[in-house]
Design a protein around this motif. Structure first.
Motif, PDB file in Angstrom:
ATOM      1  N   GLY A  10      39.029  25.995  24.044  1.00  0.00           N
ATOM      2  CA  GLY A  10      39.905  25.955  25.207  1.00  0.00           C
ATOM      3  C   GLY A  10      39.758  24.650  25.949  1.00  0.00           C
ATOM      4  N   SER A  11      40.333  24.606  27.139  1.00  0.00           N
ATOM      5  CA  SER A  11      40.269  23.419  27.983  1.00  0.00           C
ATOM      6  C   SER A  11      39.381  23.714  29.189  1.00  0.00           C
ATOM      7  CB  SER A  11      41.669  23.027  28.452  1.00  0.00           C
ATOM      8  OG  SER A  11      42.478  22.637  27.359  1.00  0.00           O
ATOM      9  N   VAL A  12      38.416  22.849  29.433  1.00  0.00           N
ATOM     10  CA  VAL A  12      37.509  23.020  30.563  1.00  0.00           C
ATOM     11  C   VAL A  12      37.294  21.686  31.256  1.00  0.00           C
ATOM     12  CG1 VAL A  12      36.320  24.995  29.551  1.00  0.00           C
ATOM     13  CG2 VAL A  12      35.443  22.695  29.160  1.00  0.00           C
ATOM     14  N   HIS A  13      36.811  21.750  32.479  1.00  0.00           N
ATOM     15  CA  HIS A  13      36.432  20.541  33.212  1.00  0.00           C
ATOM     16  C   HIS A  13      35.038  20.111  32.795  1.00  0.00           C
ATOM     17  CE1 HIS A  13      39.967  20.752  35.634  1.00  0.00           C
ATOM     18  NE2 HIS A  13      39.643  21.915  36.176  1.00  0.00           N
ATOM     19  N   ASN A  83      27.176  24.335  26.966  1.00  0.00           N
ATOM     20  CA  ASN A  83      27.056  24.201  28.412  1.00  0.00           C
ATOM     21  C   ASN A  83      27.121  22.740  28.819  1.00  0.00           C
ATOM     22  OD1 ASN A  83      26.605  27.011  28.635  1.00  0.00           O
ATOM     23  ND2 ASN A  83      24.407  26.733  28.315  1.00  0.00           N
ATOM     24  N   ASN A  84      27.419  22.523  30.091  1.00  0.00           N
ATOM     25  CA  ASN A  84      27.471  21.155  30.633  1.00  0.00           C
ATOM     26  C   ASN A  84      28.323  20.244  29.743  1.00  0.00           C
ATOM     27  OD1 ASN A  84      26.918  19.055  32.387  1.00  0.00           O
ATOM     28  ND2 ASN A  84      24.948  18.562  31.442  1.00  0.00           N
ATOM     29  N   LEU A  85      29.510  20.713  29.448  1.00  0.00           N
ATOM     30  CA  LEU A  85      30.389  19.985  28.531  1.00  0.00           C
ATOM     31  C   LEU A  85      30.816  18.651  29.129  1.00  0.00           C
ATOM     32  CD1 LEU A  85      32.381  23.019  27.212  1.00  0.00           C
ATOM     33  CD2 LEU A  85      31.237  21.332  25.764  1.00  0.00           C
ATOM     34  N   ASP A  89      32.715  15.583  24.201  1.00  0.00           N
ATOM     35  CA  ASP A  89      32.603  16.772  23.353  1.00  0.00           C
ATOM     36  C   ASP A  89      33.969  17.238  22.860  1.00  0.00           C
ATOM     37  OD1 ASP A  89      30.109  17.955  25.643  1.00  0.00           O
ATOM     38  OD2 ASP A  89      29.756  17.098  23.648  1.00  0.00           O
ATOM     39  N   THR A  90      35.027  16.629  23.353  1.00  0.00           N
ATOM     40  CA  THR A  90      36.374  17.013  22.942  1.00  0.00           C
ATOM     41  C   THR A  90      36.553  16.806  21.444  1.00  0.00           C
ATOM     42  OG1 THR A  90      37.325  16.506  25.105  1.00  0.00           O
ATOM     43  CG2 THR A  90      38.829  16.478  23.210  1.00  0.00           C
ATOM     44  N   VAL A 117      38.462  22.227  21.328  1.00  0.00           N
ATOM     45  CA  VAL A 117      37.750  22.152  22.602  1.00  0.00           C
ATOM     46  C   VAL A 117      38.185  20.866  23.297  1.00  0.00           C
ATOM     47  CG1 VAL A 117      35.516  21.868  23.730  1.00  0.00           C
ATOM     48  CG2 VAL A 117      35.770  23.494  21.829  1.00  0.00           C
ATOM     49  N   THR A 118      38.680  21.004  24.514  1.00  0.00           N
ATOM     50  CA  THR A 118      39.123  19.852  25.286  1.00  0.00           C
ATOM     51  C   THR A 118      38.402  19.846  26.627  1.00  0.00           C
ATOM     52  OG1 THR A 118      41.314  19.930  24.254  1.00  0.00           O
ATOM     53  CG2 THR A 118      41.090  18.642  26.288  1.00  0.00           C
ATOM     54  N   VAL A 119      37.735  18.735  26.920  1.00  0.00           N
ATOM     55  CA  VAL A 119      36.991  18.599  28.175  1.00  0.00           C
ATOM     56  C   VAL A 119      37.594  17.432  28.941  1.00  0.00           C
ATOM     57  CG1 VAL A 119      34.742  18.345  29.254  1.00  0.00           C
ATOM     58  CG2 VAL A 119      34.929  19.412  26.979  1.00  0.00           C
ATOM     59  N   SER A 120      38.197  17.735  30.053  1.00  0.00           N
ATOM     60  CA  SER A 120      38.816  16.671  30.850  1.00  0.00           C
ATOM     61  C   SER A 120      38.891  17.109  32.292  1.00  0.00           C
ATOM     62  CB  SER A 120      40.204  16.332  30.310  1.00  0.00           C
ATOM     63  OG  SER A 120      41.101  17.397  30.516  1.00  0.00           O
ATOM     64  N   SER A 121      38.977  16.103  33.153  1.00  0.00           N
ATOM     65  CA  SER A 121      39.095  16.387  34.582  1.00  0.00           C
ATOM     66  C   SER A 121      40.554  16.336  35.019  1.00  0.00           C
ATOM     67  CB  SER A 121      38.258  15.391  35.378  1.00  0.00           C
ATOM     68  OG  SER A 121      38.611  14.060  35.044  1.00  0.00           O
TER      69      SER A 121
END
Length: 121
Positions: A10-13, A83-85, A89-90, A117-121
């Motif tokens: 999924g997408s997370v901050h 954790n703490n992505l 890590d995307t 997995v998408t990690v973005s602000s």
């Protein structure tokens, strides 16, 4: 027929968490070592974490202390708790049954479609 199915992406901050799951059928689940791989856009697929059938685990430096690989043999499922992505890590994450020997994981040709997995602000 071997079937590998990854889920949980999924997408997370940045700083967020996800738990990936990998279910397998058509093979003796407990007889393999298991690994999670990831492939970022434009990059080669890399192993991230390995869980040996003995229970030992190994991680690449980039994720050690943040990711945890585990297995539930009653469900033929492998997990990757992340954790703490971080943005780096995307990637698309895959799991694979294989064998580990002298620190090297030898994958099989059994691949699923992966989970993004998408990690973005």
């Amino acid at each position: 027929q071997v079937q590998i199915v990854e889920s949980g992406g999924g997408s997370v901050h940045p700083g967020g968490s996800l738990r990936l799951s990998c279910t397998a059928s058509g093979l003796p689940f407990s007889g393999y070592d298991w690994a999670w791989y990831r492939q970022a856009q434009g990059k080669s697929r890399e192993v991230v974490a390995v869980r040996l059938s003995s229970g030992s685990t190994n991680y690449i430096d980039a994720v050690r202390g943040r990711f945890t690989i585990s297995r539930d043999s009653t469900k033929d499922t492998v997990y990757l708790q992340m954790n703490n992505l971080r943005p780096d890590d995307t990637a698309v994450y895959y799991c694979n049954p294989g064998a580990s020997h002298r620190g090297t994981f030898y994958n099989t040709d059994n691949w699923g479609k992966g989970t993004q997995v998408t990690v973005s602000s």
